[in-house]
Design a protein around this motif. Structure first.
Motif, PDB file in Angstrom:
ATOM      1  N   GLY A  61       5.409  -0.131   2.802  1.00  0.00           N
ATOM      2  CA  GLY A  61       4.150   0.472   2.388  1.00  0.00           C
ATOM      3  C   GLY A  61       3.188  -0.571   1.867  1.00  0.00           C
ATOM      4  O   GLY A  61       3.457  -1.784   1.932  1.00  0.00           O
TER       5      GLY A  61
ATOM      6  N   SER B  46       5.021  10.800   0.684  1.00  0.00           N
ATOM      7  CA  SER B  46       5.340   9.381   0.550  1.00  0.00           C
ATOM      8  C   SER B  46       6.448   9.183  -0.471  1.00  0.00           C
ATOM      9  O   SER B  46       6.524   9.862  -1.493  1.00  0.00           O
ATOM     10  CB  SER B  46       4.091   8.601   0.119  1.00  0.00           C
TER      11      SER B  46
ATOM     12  N   GLU C 153       2.668   4.780   2.313  1.00  0.00           N
ATOM     13  CA  GLU C 153       3.901   4.431   3.023  1.00  0.00           C
ATOM     14  C   GLU C 153       3.602   4.380   4.507  1.00  0.00           C
ATOM     15  O   GLU C 153       2.993   5.297   5.070  1.00  0.00           O
ATOM     16  CB  GLU C 153       4.998   5.447   2.732  1.00  0.00           C
TER      17      GLU C 153
END
Length: 380
Positions: A142, A105, A98
């Protein structure tokens, strides 16, 4: 006649495969060994063997878009990685990351994933799943990065992108005024945006601190104001120094953004350092038809009247999978006091909305690196 028809039917069954309802391209097999395509006939030595070709990696999607996933929910999307070469494709690793994230994340590896080094034989595929579990109310970006022995493309990236389920205020974090003489004034038009999927209500913009800054509303843009998704709101910020000293203050924007209900913007005037001010702060191409290309100019302004601005780098920190591009800029680039330079930015529309980022490195110690958002939508 009946016997003859039965013989013909038997031959058809033996030579022709049934249709595949899975959507997998003909001839491809998954790594579990289950045949989902057409079997090739045995090599009887009567035809010349096809030449050996290196492994060739491809993915069925360049971007995964997670739309309107609320906190407490999750969604799983898949990417199919195919080897189109005749030699084995070796996937050494697959990474989920990310961007601009502090903490765990919100993008995670899904149930279907590789287990260590994975061999993908010719004309087969492997499925990778990515799970998105938002823990806050912000939009997220991401990448899924796949590392393999494909010499032409050893690293292939799939963008991970979200469309916020909530109202989402986007505004600058710092507004700078360079050198302004005592008794004079400078005005900047400031823009804010709603990047969420539902309307955003702006209720107040207030200044705190002793700096000589003033907010002036556009007559047609009085508060409260409701912004529809991707709609912008503008107001004027005026700097009128009464001394040569450095001035600081803070603007607080109040809205119903669940994550930034009291969003703070730092104000700085008469800073003794070099001063960079890109315009616009977000290069928004609006809505484009798939395959269409558009060009916009980004102006880089040196907001200091006395100190030169040295630009040491201009690059795309996120090109949204090739959607955005810039014309090369020769650096170092010197921009004199109150002078400008231009960066040409292009967008080539794919099939989904794209969000990217441009990074500018300079000798402005207050703002370097400076990031400029890039955006493009798809016509409905």
């Amino acid at each position: 006649m009946m016997n003859r028809m039965l013989v013909i039917a038997a031959l058809c069954v033996g030579l022709v495969a049934c249709s595949d309802d899975s959507g997998t391209p003909s001839g491809l097999r998954d790594l579990g060994g289950e045949d989902v395509g057409v079997d090739t006939a045995p090599d009887l030595g009567t035809e010349e063997d096809l030449p050996s070709t290196p492994p060739e990696i491809s993915v069925d999607q360049e971007v995964l878009v997670f739309e309107r996933i609320e906190v407490g929910q999750s969604k799983t999307l898949s990417v199919f990685v195919t080897n189109s070469g005749t030699q084995d494709l070796v996937i050494a690793d697959a990474l989920v990351e990310e961007l601009d994230r502090q903490g765990p994340s919100e993008f995670k590896k899904g149930p279907k994933w590789i287990n260590g080094t994975t061999i993908v034989p010719a004309n087969t595929f492997v499925e990778l799943q990515v799970v998105y579990e938002p823990s806050d109310y912000s939009s997220d970006r991401g990448t899924l990065t796949i590392i393999s022995n494909d010499e032409d493309e050893p690293r292939i990236e799939v963008r991970l992108q979200t469309i916020n389920a909530y109202a989402d205020l986007e505004a600058p974090k710092l507004i700078r005024f360079g050198s302004v003489d005592v008794g004079m004034s400078e005005t900047q038009r400031i823009y804010m945006y709603n990047r969420g999927a539902v309307p955003l209500t702006l209720t107040a913009i207030e200044k705190s601190g002793l700096g000589p800054f003033a907010v002036e509303f556009i007559p047609t843009e009085l508060l409260p104001k409701v912004l529809q998704p991707n709609e912008q709101y503008g107001f004027d910020l005026i700097y009128s120094p009464d001394t040569d000293a450095v001035h600081r203050a803070t603007l607080t924007v109040t809205s119903d953004d669940p994550d930034d209900g009291a969003y703070e913007i730092a104000l700085l005037g008469n800073s003794p350092s070099a001063c960079i001010r890109p315009t616009p702060d977000v290069v928004d191409f609006g809505a484009l038809a798939p395959g269409a290309t558009a060009t916009q100019m980004l102006t880089v302004f040196n907001c200091s009247s006395v100190l030169p601005l040295e630009v040491t780098g201009v690059e795309l920190s996120d090109d949204a999978g090739g959607v955005f591009a810039i014309q090369p800029v020769q650096t170092p680039l010197m921009i004199g006091g109150f002078m400008t330079s231009v960066v040409t930015v292009t967008a080539t529309a794919g099939d989904v909305e794209a969000v990217g980022e441009l990074k500018i490195d300079s000798n402005d110690d207050q703002s370097s690196p400076t990031y400029v958002g890039l955006r493009m939508q798809i016509t409905e």
